[in-house]
Scaffold this motif. Structure first.
Motif, PDB file in Angstrom:
ATOM      1  N   LYS A  80      -1.662   5.676   8.724  1.00  0.00           N
ATOM      2  CA  LYS A  80      -0.678   5.977   9.761  1.00  0.00           C
ATOM      3  C   LYS A  80       0.049   4.707  10.207  1.00  0.00           C
ATOM      4  O   LYS A  80       1.268   4.718  10.410  1.00  0.00           O
ATOM      5  CB  LYS A  80      -1.344   6.653  10.957  1.00  0.00           C
ATOM      6  N   LYS A  81      -0.691   3.608  10.346  1.00  0.00           N
ATOM      7  CA  LYS A  81      -0.080   2.334  10.724  1.00  0.00           C
ATOM      8  C   LYS A  81       0.895   1.867   9.647  1.00  0.00           C
ATOM      9  O   LYS A  81       1.980   1.368   9.949  1.00  0.00           O
ATOM     10  CB  LYS A  81      -1.147   1.261  10.963  1.00  0.00           C
ATOM     11  N   LEU A  82       0.518   2.054   8.388  1.00  0.00           N
ATOM     12  CA  LEU A  82       1.376   1.665   7.280  1.00  0.00           C
ATOM     13  C   LEU A  82       2.680   2.458   7.287  1.00  0.00           C
ATOM     14  O   LEU A  82       3.766   1.903   7.089  1.00  0.00           O
ATOM     15  CB  LEU A  82       0.644   1.874   5.954  1.00  0.00           C
ATOM     16  N   GLN A  91      18.275   5.926   6.661  1.00  0.00           N
ATOM     17  CA  GLN A  91      16.870   6.312   6.584  1.00  0.00           C
ATOM     18  C   GLN A  91      16.659   7.440   5.579  1.00  0.00           C
ATOM     19  O   GLN A  91      16.207   8.536   5.925  1.00  0.00           O
ATOM     20  CB  GLN A  91      16.351   6.693   7.968  1.00  0.00           C
ATOM     21  N   PRO A  92      16.965   7.199   4.288  1.00  0.00           N
ATOM     22  CA  PRO A  92      16.939   8.262   3.276  1.00  0.00           C
ATOM     23  C   PRO A  92      15.556   8.622   2.750  1.00  0.00           C
ATOM     24  O   PRO A  92      15.434   9.485   1.901  1.00  0.00           O
ATOM     25  CB  PRO A  92      17.770   7.652   2.155  1.00  0.00           C
ATOM     26  N   TRP A  93      14.500   7.981   3.247  1.00  0.00           N
ATOM     27  CA  TRP A  93      13.190   8.188   2.645  1.00  0.00           C
ATOM     28  C   TRP A  93      12.463   9.389   3.241  1.00  0.00           C
ATOM     29  O   TRP A  93      12.737   9.849   4.344  1.00  0.00           O
ATOM     30  CB  TRP A  93      12.322   6.946   2.810  1.00  0.00           C
ATOM     31  N   LYS A  94      11.556   9.919   2.455  1.00  0.00           N
ATOM     32  CA  LYS A  94      10.616  10.948   2.904  1.00  0.00           C
ATOM     33  C   LYS A  94       9.237  10.433   2.525  1.00  0.00           C
ATOM     34  O   LYS A  94       9.049   9.865   1.465  1.00  0.00           O
ATOM     35  CB  LYS A  94      10.869  12.274   2.213  1.00  0.00           C
ATOM     36  N   ILE A  95       8.283  10.631   3.384  1.00  0.00           N
ATOM     37  CA  ILE A  95       6.930  10.143   3.126  1.00  0.00           C
ATOM     38  C   ILE A  95       5.992  11.345   3.059  1.00  0.00           C
ATOM     39  O   ILE A  95       5.967  12.184   3.970  1.00  0.00           O
ATOM     40  CB  ILE A  95       6.463   9.167   4.225  1.00  0.00           C
ATOM     41  N   TYR A  96       5.260  11.420   1.962  1.00  0.00           N
ATOM     42  CA  TYR A  96       4.266  12.454   1.777  1.00  0.00           C
ATOM     43  C   TYR A  96       2.913  11.780   1.652  1.00  0.00           C
ATOM     44  O   TYR A  96       2.773  10.822   0.898  1.00  0.00           O
ATOM     45  CB  TYR A  96       4.542  13.269   0.507  1.00  0.00           C
TER      46      TYR A  96
END
Length: 53
Positions: A27-29, A43-48
């Motif tokens: 979560k910190k990362l 902010q085009p990124w998605k994080i899975y």
């Protein structure tokens, strides 16, 4: 860190272990990654995040 040094010192990691990472560290990362600049703040990124057995 100087740009030249960062470029020269970079390396790719292609060997991983099966060691679990604490969810709080992940979560910190993610929060740190959200602070990274993006082109015109798009902010085009998605994080899975998938955590298996």
């Amino acid at each position: 860190m100087e740009t030249k040094q960062a470029i020269e010192d970079r390396h790719s990691v292609r060997v991983f272990t099966n060691k679990d990472i604490e969810i709080n560290k992940l979560k910190k990362l993610v929060k740190l990654a959200q602070m990274a600049p993006s082109w015109v703040n798009s902010q085009p990124w998605k994080i899975y995040l998938a955590k298996g057995n």
